[in-house]
Write a protein that holds these residues in place. Structure first.
Motif, PDB file in Angstrom:
ATOM      1  N   ASP A  44       0.830  -1.198   0.000  1.00  0.00           N
ATOM      2  CA  ASP A  44       0.000   0.000   0.000  1.00  0.00           C
ATOM      3  C   ASP A  44       0.869   1.254   0.000  1.00  0.00           C
ATOM      4  OD1 ASP A  44      -2.277   1.491  -0.013  1.00  0.00           O
ATOM      5  OD2 ASP A  44      -2.749   1.223   2.106  1.00  0.00           O
ATOM      6  N   VAL A  45       1.763   1.340   0.989  1.00  0.00           N
ATOM      7  CA  VAL A  45       2.604   2.533   1.145  1.00  0.00           C
ATOM      8  C   VAL A  45       4.047   2.127   1.378  1.00  0.00           C
ATOM      9  CG1 VAL A  45       3.070   4.584   2.557  1.00  0.00           C
ATOM     10  CG2 VAL A  45       0.700   3.897   2.112  1.00  0.00           C
TER      11      VAL A  45
ATOM     12  N   HIS B 201       3.727   3.082  -8.228  1.00  0.00           N
ATOM     13  CA  HIS B 201       5.164   3.346  -8.204  1.00  0.00           C
ATOM     14  C   HIS B 201       5.924   2.017  -8.153  1.00  0.00           C
ATOM     15  CE1 HIS B 201       4.180   7.543  -7.505  1.00  0.00           C
ATOM     16  NE2 HIS B 201       3.343   7.139  -6.570  1.00  0.00           N
ATOM     17  N   HIS B 202       6.834   1.834  -9.091  1.00  0.00           N
ATOM     18  CA  HIS B 202       7.669   0.644  -9.148  1.00  0.00           C
ATOM     19  C   HIS B 202       9.067   1.029  -8.684  1.00  0.00           C
ATOM     20  CE1 HIS B 202       4.969  -1.839 -11.984  1.00  0.00           C
ATOM     21  NE2 HIS B 202       4.311  -0.713 -11.710  1.00  0.00           N
TER      22      HIS B 202
ATOM     23  N   VAL C 268       9.387  -3.257  -5.673  1.00  0.00           N
ATOM     24  CA  VAL C 268       8.292  -2.982  -4.745  1.00  0.00           C
ATOM     25  C   VAL C 268       7.306  -2.071  -5.457  1.00  0.00           C
ATOM     26  CG1 VAL C 268       7.654  -2.071  -2.490  1.00  0.00           C
ATOM     27  CG2 VAL C 268       9.894  -3.168  -2.799  1.00  0.00           C
ATOM     28  N   ARG C 269       6.100  -2.544  -5.612  1.00  0.00           N
ATOM     29  CA  ARG C 269       5.041  -1.755  -6.259  1.00  0.00           C
ATOM     30  C   ARG C 269       4.146  -1.170  -5.178  1.00  0.00           C
ATOM     31  NH1 ARG C 269       5.765  -6.348  -9.736  1.00  0.00           N
ATOM     32  NH2 ARG C 269       4.377  -7.506  -8.321  1.00  0.00           N
ATOM     33  N   ALA C 270       4.006   0.169  -5.181  1.00  0.00           N
ATOM     34  CA  ALA C 270       3.312   0.841  -4.088  1.00  0.00           C
ATOM     35  C   ALA C 270       2.300   1.850  -4.597  1.00  0.00           C
ATOM     36  CB  ALA C 270       4.321   1.544  -3.184  1.00  0.00           C
ATOM     37  N   ARG C 271       1.207   1.973  -3.860  1.00  0.00           N
ATOM     38  CA  ARG C 271       0.188   2.972  -4.184  1.00  0.00           C
ATOM     39  C   ARG C 271       0.687   4.376  -3.884  1.00  0.00           C
ATOM     40  NH1 ARG C 271      -3.026   5.993  -1.279  1.00  0.00           N
ATOM     41  NH2 ARG C 271      -2.447   4.973   0.663  1.00  0.00           N
ATOM     42  N   ALA C 272       1.494   4.525  -2.823  1.00  0.00           N
ATOM     43  CA  ALA C 272       2.008   5.830  -2.424  1.00  0.00           C
ATOM     44  C   ALA C 272       3.415   5.677  -1.886  1.00  0.00           C
ATOM     45  CB  ALA C 272       1.100   6.466  -1.366  1.00  0.00           C
ATOM     46  N   VAL C 273       4.211   6.747  -2.023  1.00  0.00           N
ATOM     47  CA  VAL C 273       5.589   6.751  -1.539  1.00  0.00           C
ATOM     48  C   VAL C 273       5.815   7.993  -0.698  1.00  0.00           C
ATOM     49  CG1 VAL C 273       8.024   6.764  -2.174  1.00  0.00           C
ATOM     50  CG2 VAL C 273       6.389   5.503  -3.580  1.00  0.00           C
TER      51      VAL C 273
ATOM     52  N   GLU D 106      -3.046   5.661  13.456  1.00  0.00           N
ATOM     53  CA  GLU D 106      -4.138   6.592  13.199  1.00  0.00           C
ATOM     54  C   GLU D 106      -4.909   6.326  11.906  1.00  0.00           C
ATOM     55  OE1 GLU D 106      -2.682  10.571  13.577  1.00  0.00           O
ATOM     56  OE2 GLU D 106      -2.045  10.288  15.655  1.00  0.00           O
ATOM     57  N   HIS D 107      -4.319   5.532  10.994  1.00  0.00           N
ATOM     58  CA  HIS D 107      -4.972   5.341   9.699  1.00  0.00           C
ATOM     59  C   HIS D 107      -5.088   3.878   9.290  1.00  0.00           C
ATOM     60  CE1 HIS D 107      -4.519   9.666   9.398  1.00  0.00           C
ATOM     61  NE2 HIS D 107      -3.231   9.533   9.604  1.00  0.00           N
ATOM     62  N   GLY D 108      -4.626   2.978  10.129  1.00  0.00           N
ATOM     63  CA  GLY D 108      -4.759   1.559   9.828  1.00  0.00           C
ATOM     64  C   GLY D 108      -3.959   1.090   8.640  1.00  0.00           C
ATOM     65  N   ILE D 109      -2.899   1.806   8.293  1.00  0.00           N
ATOM     66  CA  ILE D 109      -2.061   1.467   7.140  1.00  0.00           C
ATOM     67  C   ILE D 109      -0.722   0.910   7.633  1.00  0.00           C
ATOM     68  CG2 ILE D 109      -0.859   2.356   5.109  1.00  0.00           C
ATOM     69  CD1 ILE D 109      -3.027   4.544   4.954  1.00  0.00           C
ATOM     70  N   LYS D 110      -0.365  -0.263   7.173  1.00  0.00           N
ATOM     71  CA  LYS D 110       0.896  -0.888   7.574  1.00  0.00           C
ATOM     72  C   LYS D 110       1.921  -0.687   6.456  1.00  0.00           C
ATOM     73  CE  LYS D 110      -1.476  -4.172  10.564  1.00  0.00           C
ATOM     74  NZ  LYS D 110      -1.755  -5.590  10.894  1.00  0.00           N
ATOM     75  N   ALA D 111       2.820   0.230   6.687  1.00  0.00           N
ATOM     76  CA  ALA D 111       3.784   0.635   5.665  1.00  0.00           C
ATOM     77  C   ALA D 111       4.959  -0.328   5.575  1.00  0.00           C
ATOM     78  CB  ALA D 111       4.291   2.042   5.968  1.00  0.00           C
ATOM     79  N   HIS D 112       5.635  -0.280   4.439  1.00  0.00           N
ATOM     80  CA  HIS D 112       6.908  -0.970   4.245  1.00  0.00           C
ATOM     81  C   HIS D 112       7.993   0.101   4.123  1.00  0.00           C
ATOM     82  CE1 HIS D 112       5.628  -5.226   3.274  1.00  0.00           C
ATOM     83  NE2 HIS D 112       4.475  -4.576   3.382  1.00  0.00           N
ATOM     84  N   ILE D 113       8.977   0.045   5.007  1.00  0.00           N
ATOM     85  CA  ILE D 113      10.086   1.003   4.994  1.00  0.00           C
ATOM     86  C   ILE D 113      11.257   0.398   4.236  1.00  0.00           C
ATOM     87  CG2 ILE D 113      11.747   2.268   6.408  1.00  0.00           C
ATOM     88  CD1 ILE D 113       9.678   2.380   8.627  1.00  0.00           C
TER      89      ILE D 113
END
Length: 464
Positions: free
Chosen positions: A57-58, A249-250, A258-263, A77-84
Motif C-alpha cells: 500500500d505505502v 510506483h515501481h 516494490v510496487r506501491a500505491r504511495a511513496v 491513526e490510519h490503519g495502514i501498515k507501511a513498508h520502509i
C-alpha cells in the motif's frame, strides 16, 4: 526476468560519503562510529532485505526518525501498515549522528523571523504547531514503548559575546509578548551558579521546553514500535530505480521490485540526487562534527559547573550544540568540512576542540572517546517542508529540518502520514503548502557560496 544484483554483505562505514557527489548512500553500510551506536546496545531486529517482487500500500523511503514516525502514525491513526525501505542499516543517517537535543523549534528561523516572513497570524500558527509537536514528542518518549534516557530542564541559548545579549532579550520579548511563551533571560552569574559554568557565555535565553535524549536508543525504540504496529522495515534495500505506471510506483531494489500505491520520502540530508525529480537539489547538505570526551573527573565536573543535562546551544551562526551526558561525558558539535572528501581533515576536529576549550578551559587536552560527522538537511530557505509536490502523484516528502529534527521529526511523520492517508487538506501552514525551494541555476555553485559564507560568518560572530 532482468538480472538483479545479489544482496551485498555488510559494508563498512564510509567516512567520505558525500550526498552531493555520490549517486546514493550505499548498500548495507554499517553505522557511523558514534557515541550513540557505541552505547545503545544491540540494534533491534528488522525484516531483512527485499527478496522478491511485492505489492504494498505505502512505501516509506528512509528508516530514520521521520520515516519511522510516519510508519508508526500510519498504523496507529490510519490503519495502514507501511513498508520502509532502508539502503543501509536502521536509522543509518541523521538519526544516529545528531546531538540528541529536542528543542521547541522547526528549521533554522527564530520566531521574530517567522513574523518577518509570514506575518503575526501565520507565525502564531507555526508556534502552535511546534508546541503541539513537543507535546507529541513528550507523549512518545514518556510511553512504555520508548526508552531513550530523557533529560529535561529546558533549552539554554547561550550568548557567546556580550553584544548578543540585546538580541536575545529582544527575542525573549517576542516569545513572551507575541506567543505567550514562558521564556526568560538568565544572567551570566545566575547561569554559572545554577546551571553551567560556560566561560564564554555572557548569559542565556532559557526556553522551558528542552530535552536531551539518547539518539540511537530513541531510533531503536521507534523501530520496535513501528514493527509492533505491523510495519515492515527492509534494510539493505536501496532504491536503485523508480518508474510510475498507471499511478503505481515501481521501486527497484537489489532484491526485487516494490510496487506501491504511495511513496513517502524521509531521507533528509542523505537524499540521493537521482532518487526523484521532486527532491532533486531541494536541500543543501551541510556537514556537522561531533565529539564526546572521556568521563569527567569530579574535579573537572565541579570546575565546569554542570548542573543540567538539557540542551545547550550558542548564538554563533555556525552554532555549537553541547551537553553533559548522563554517564559523565561531555558532547559538543558544530559545523565541519564542506565536502565529504575533506571530512577526515584533522583541522575540523581541532576547530571543534577549541570550541570546547573556550567554554570549559579545564577540559583542554582531554581525551576523546568518540568523534564522528554527519550530514544535516538544510533547506534553502531554512525551514522544513512536509508536502505533496504534485497533487496528481502520490509522492510525499518530509525533510529540511536544518539540525532541529530530533523533536519535530515525530510531528513531521504524523503530518506526512496524514497526507499519505488523504487527510491533510486542513494543513494550511506554509511548511505544508509549498515545496522545498531550489537554487535553480545557482545549484552548481552552492558550495562555492559556502566557501565564501563560512569565513564571513566567522568574522561576524567572532570579530566584527
Amino acid at each position: 526476468m532482468p538480472h538483479r544484483p545479489k544482496h551485498w554483505p555488510k559494508a563498512s562505514y564510509d567516512p567520505r560519503y558525500d550526498p552531493i557527489v555520490d549517486a546514493g548512500p550505499g548498500h548495507n553500510r554499517d553505522h557511523a562510529p558514534t557515541y550513540w551506536i557505541g552505547t545503545a546496545g544491540t540494534p533491534p531486529e528488522d525484516d531483512g532485505p527485499i527478496s522478491g517482487d511485492i505489492d504494498v500500500d505505502v512505501v516509506v523511503v528512509g528508516s530514520g526518525y521521520t520515516g519511522l514516525s510516519t510508519a508508526i502514525h500510519l498504523a496507529k491513526e490510519h490503519g495502514i501498515k507501511a513498508h520502509i525501505l532502508e539502503a543501509n542499516t536502521v536509522a543509518w543517517g541523521c538519526s544516529t549522528r545528531n546531538g540528541g537535543q529536542a528543542q521547541i523549534s522547526s528549521g533554522r528561523l527564530k520566531r521574530s523571523e517567522w513574523i518577518k516572513r509570514w506575518g503575526v497570524d501565520v507565525a502564531k500558527g507555526m508556534h502552535a504547531e511546534v508546541c503541539e509537536a513537543f507535546e507529541l514528542f513528550n507523549d512518545l518518549i514518556g510511553s512504555d514503548d520508548i526508552d531513550c534516557d530523557p533529560q529535561t530542564g529546558g533549552h539554554f541559548y547561550m550568548a557567546h559575546r556580550e553584544k548578543v545579549m540585546a538580541k536575545l532579550e529582544k527575542e525573549c520579548g517576542v516569545l513572551n509578548d507575541v506567543f505567550g511563551y514562558g521564556a526568560r533571560m538568565v544572567s551570566r552569574d545566575e547561569l554559572h551558579e545554577n546551571y553551567v559554568r560556560d566561560q564564554e557565555a555572557h548569559g542565556a535565553l532559557w526556553e522551558p521546553d528542552g530535552t536531551s535524549i539518547h539518539a540511537a536508543k530513541l531510533a531503536f525504540s521507534y523501530v520496535r514500535l513501528a514493527r509492533k504496529l505491523g510495519a515492515k522495515i527492509h534494510t539493505a534495500s536501496p532504491v536503485m530505480g523508480w518508474k510510475t505506471v498507471n499511478g503505481v510506483h515501481h521501486l527497484t531494489t537489489p532484491g526485487g521490485i516494490v510496487r506501491a500505491r504511495a511513496v513517502a520520502l524521509a531521507t533528509a540530508g542523505y537524499t540521493p540526487p537521482g532518487l526523484n525529480e521532486k527532491t532533486k537539489h531541494r536541500l543543501m547538505p551541510i556537514l556537522s562534527n561531533s565529539i564526546v570526551t572521556r568521563p569527567l573527573t569530579d574535579e573537572e565536573k565541579a570546575e565546569c559547573g554542570f548542573q543540567v543535562k538539557s540542551p545547550l546551544t550558542d548564538t554563533r551562526t555556525l552554532r555549537h550544540y553541547y551537553r553533559y551526558l548522563p554517564d559523565g561525558r561531555v558532547q559538543i558539535g558544530s559545523r565541519s568540512a564542506i565536502t565529504g572528501l575533506d571530512a577526515e581533515n584533522p583541522k575540523h576536529l581541532a576547530l571543534l576542540q577549541k570550541g570546547l576549550y573556550r567554554k570549559f578551559p579545564v577540559l583542554e587536552g582531554i581525551d576523546l572517546d568518540y568523534s564522528w560527522w554527519g550530514w544535516v538537511d538544510v533547506s534553502h530557505d531554512m525551514m522544513p517542508r512536509i508536502f505533496q509536490p504534485d497533487p496528481k502523484q502520490t509522492i510525499f516528502y518530509a525533510m529540511g529540518y536544518g539540525g532541529n529534527g530530533v523533536m519535530y521529526s515525530a510531528q513531521a511523520g504524523k503530518r506526512l502520514a496524514q497526507m499519505v492517508a488523504g487527510k491533510g487538506k486542513d494543513l494550511k501552514l506554509p511548511i505544508f503548502t509549498s515545496q522545498l525551494p531550489s537554487h535553480g541555476i545557482l545549484t552548481p555553485f552552492r558550495r562555492l557560496g559556502q566557501r565564501v559564507a563560512y569565513p564571513y560568518y566567522y568574522a561576524r560572530d567572532e570579530i566584527l
